[in-house]
Design a protein around this motif. Structure first.
Motif, PDB file in Angstrom:
ATOM      1  N   THR A   4      -0.824 -24.221   7.524  1.00  0.00           N
ATOM      2  CA  THR A   4       0.361 -25.081   7.458  1.00  0.00           C
ATOM      3  C   THR A   4       1.199 -24.737   6.236  1.00  0.00           C
ATOM      4  O   THR A   4       2.433 -24.773   6.303  1.00  0.00           O
ATOM      5  CB  THR A   4       0.007 -26.580   7.460  1.00  0.00           C
ATOM      6  OG1 THR A   4      -0.890 -26.860   6.395  1.00  0.00           O
ATOM      7  CG2 THR A   4      -0.609 -27.002   8.774  1.00  0.00           C
ATOM      8  N   LEU A   5       0.558 -24.356   5.148  1.00  0.00           N
ATOM      9  CA  LEU A   5       1.296 -23.939   3.953  1.00  0.00           C
ATOM     10  C   LEU A   5       2.114 -22.681   4.234  1.00  0.00           C
ATOM     11  O   LEU A   5       3.302 -22.606   3.894  1.00  0.00           O
ATOM     12  CB  LEU A   5       0.334 -23.694   2.794  1.00  0.00           C
ATOM     13  CG  LEU A   5       0.940 -23.133   1.519  1.00  0.00           C
ATOM     14  CD1 LEU A   5       1.895 -24.141   0.887  1.00  0.00           C
ATOM     15  CD2 LEU A   5      -0.139 -22.739   0.543  1.00  0.00           C
ATOM     16  N   VAL A   6       1.517 -21.705   4.882  1.00  0.00           N
ATOM     17  CA  VAL A   6       2.216 -20.451   5.197  1.00  0.00           C
ATOM     18  C   VAL A   6       3.407 -20.729   6.111  1.00  0.00           C
ATOM     19  O   VAL A   6       4.523 -20.255   5.864  1.00  0.00           O
ATOM     20  CB  VAL A   6       1.245 -19.423   5.821  1.00  0.00           C
ATOM     21  CG1 VAL A   6       1.996 -18.264   6.451  1.00  0.00           C
ATOM     22  CG2 VAL A   6       0.271 -18.916   4.768  1.00  0.00           C
ATOM     23  N   ALA A   7       3.199 -21.498   7.170  1.00  0.00           N
ATOM     24  CA  ALA A   7       4.294 -21.814   8.099  1.00  0.00           C
ATOM     25  C   ALA A   7       5.409 -22.558   7.391  1.00  0.00           C
ATOM     26  O   ALA A   7       6.594 -22.270   7.579  1.00  0.00           O
ATOM     27  CB  ALA A   7       3.772 -22.640   9.276  1.00  0.00           C
ATOM     28  N   SER A   8       5.048 -23.501   6.554  1.00  0.00           N
ATOM     29  CA  SER A   8       6.028 -24.287   5.819  1.00  0.00           C
ATOM     30  C   SER A   8       6.864 -23.404   4.899  1.00  0.00           C
ATOM     31  O   SER A   8       8.097 -23.531   4.835  1.00  0.00           O
ATOM     32  CB  SER A   8       5.305 -25.367   5.011  1.00  0.00           C
ATOM     33  OG  SER A   8       6.209 -26.217   4.384  1.00  0.00           O
ATOM     34  N   GLU A   9       6.223 -22.484   4.193  1.00  0.00           N
ATOM     35  CA  GLU A   9       6.940 -21.598   3.273  1.00  0.00           C
ATOM     36  C   GLU A   9       7.860 -20.637   4.023  1.00  0.00           C
ATOM     37  O   GLU A   9       9.004 -20.423   3.612  1.00  0.00           O
ATOM     38  CB  GLU A   9       5.955 -20.814   2.399  1.00  0.00           C
ATOM     39  CG  GLU A   9       5.262 -21.651   1.352  1.00  0.00           C
ATOM     40  CD  GLU A   9       6.219 -22.259   0.328  1.00  0.00           C
ATOM     41  OE1 GLU A   9       7.300 -21.682   0.076  1.00  0.00           O
ATOM     42  OE2 GLU A   9       5.877 -23.309  -0.220  1.00  0.00           O
ATOM     43  N   LEU A  10       7.382 -20.054   5.123  1.00  0.00           N
ATOM     44  CA  LEU A  10       8.202 -19.103   5.863  1.00  0.00           C
ATOM     45  C   LEU A  10       9.407 -19.764   6.511  1.00  0.00           C
ATOM     46  O   LEU A  10      10.538 -19.275   6.414  1.00  0.00           O
ATOM     47  CB  LEU A  10       7.359 -18.376   6.917  1.00  0.00           C
ATOM     48  CG  LEU A  10       6.288 -17.435   6.369  1.00  0.00           C
ATOM     49  CD1 LEU A  10       5.490 -16.832   7.519  1.00  0.00           C
ATOM     50  CD2 LEU A  10       6.882 -16.353   5.491  1.00  0.00           C
ATOM     51  N   VAL A  11       9.191 -20.901   7.154  1.00  0.00           N
ATOM     52  CA  VAL A  11      10.312 -21.612   7.791  1.00  0.00           C
ATOM     53  C   VAL A  11      11.222 -22.220   6.725  1.00  0.00           C
ATOM     54  O   VAL A  11      12.442 -22.181   6.843  1.00  0.00           O
ATOM     55  CB  VAL A  11       9.792 -22.675   8.773  1.00  0.00           C
ATOM     56  CG1 VAL A  11      10.916 -23.592   9.242  1.00  0.00           C
ATOM     57  CG2 VAL A  11       9.125 -22.000   9.969  1.00  0.00           C
ATOM     58  N   GLY A  12      10.639 -22.750   5.658  1.00  0.00           N
ATOM     59  CA  GLY A  12      11.449 -23.303   4.573  1.00  0.00           C
ATOM     60  C   GLY A  12      12.380 -22.274   3.972  1.00  0.00           C
ATOM     61  O   GLY A  12      13.522 -22.577   3.616  1.00  0.00           O
ATOM     62  N   HIS A  13      11.923 -21.023   3.877  1.00  0.00           N
ATOM     63  CA  HIS A  13      12.762 -19.939   3.350  1.00  0.00           C
ATOM     64  C   HIS A  13      13.985 -19.737   4.241  1.00  0.00           C
ATOM     65  O   HIS A  13      15.104 -19.602   3.757  1.00  0.00           O
ATOM     66  CB  HIS A  13      11.948 -18.650   3.251  1.00  0.00           C
ATOM     67  CG  HIS A  13      12.741 -17.481   2.787  1.00  0.00           C
ATOM     68  ND1 HIS A  13      13.044 -17.269   1.475  1.00  0.00           N
ATOM     69  CD2 HIS A  13      13.329 -16.473   3.474  1.00  0.00           C
ATOM     70  CE1 HIS A  13      13.770 -16.173   1.359  1.00  0.00           C
ATOM     71  NE2 HIS A  13      13.961 -15.675   2.564  1.00  0.00           N
ATOM     72  N   VAL A  14      13.766 -19.723   5.555  1.00  0.00           N
ATOM     73  CA  VAL A  14      14.877 -19.547   6.495  1.00  0.00           C
ATOM     74  C   VAL A  14      15.874 -20.693   6.344  1.00  0.00           C
ATOM     75  O   VAL A  14      17.085 -20.472   6.261  1.00  0.00           O
ATOM     76  CB  VAL A  14      14.372 -19.476   7.950  1.00  0.00           C
ATOM     77  CG1 VAL A  14      15.529 -19.464   8.933  1.00  0.00           C
ATOM     78  CG2 VAL A  14      13.498 -18.255   8.145  1.00  0.00           C
TER      79      VAL A  14
END
Length: 146
Positions: free
Chosen positions: A52-62
């Motif tokens: 969930t941390l990885v998904a949050s960081e990747l989508v948050g960047h976009v």
């Protein structure tokens, strides 16, 4: 990163927020929570926070770098026996460092901290520039049992 196979389960969505991305990862990992084998239930507990941390960081960047382009952001979660892969496709062509430095609050603040964190948590991170423009970032997060 494992290739698609008979034991893969995929979820695809267009998240409008980092919270939606985290929720999609939790949905993707749900079969582990219900598994009759205790090893897989433990893998769910061990992997859910990292994934969930990885998904949050990747989508948050976009969303941070192109909120108007978020409609073109796709999240794909693929669950395998020993890992979950999280792929985010976005229209951005901005290059990303292959080996990011740890954030230095004194020098750059926390800029780049999320990208560094993704590299710390994931076993593999792959960035592919798309022919039609944009890129796809895939991170493989290990799921480990007892």
């Amino acid at each position: 990163m494992e290739g698609g196979g008979a034991d893969a389960a995929n979820r695809v969505c267009r998240p409008r927020s980092a919270a939606e991305a985290r929720q999609e990862v939790e949905f993707a990992l749900y079969p582990l929570r219900c598994a009759p084998d205790a090893r897989y239930r433990t893998a769910h507990l061990a992997g859910v926070q990292d994934a969930t941390l990885v998904a949050s960081e990747l989508v948050g960047h976009v969303l941070h770098h192109g909120a108007a382009l978020s409609r073109d952001c796709f999240l794909v979660c693929s669950l395998y026996r020993d890992e979950i892969t999280i792929s985010v496709t976005d229209p951005c062509d901005e290059p990303l460092p292959a080996f990011p430095d740890a954030p230095d609050p004194g020098r750059t603040g926390l800029a780049g901290g999320g990208w560094w964190l993704v590299h710390q948590v994931a076993d593999q991170v792959q960035v592919v520039q798309l022919a039609e423009g944009g890129r796809s970032i895939t991170a493989a997060v290990p799921l480990s049992g007892p």
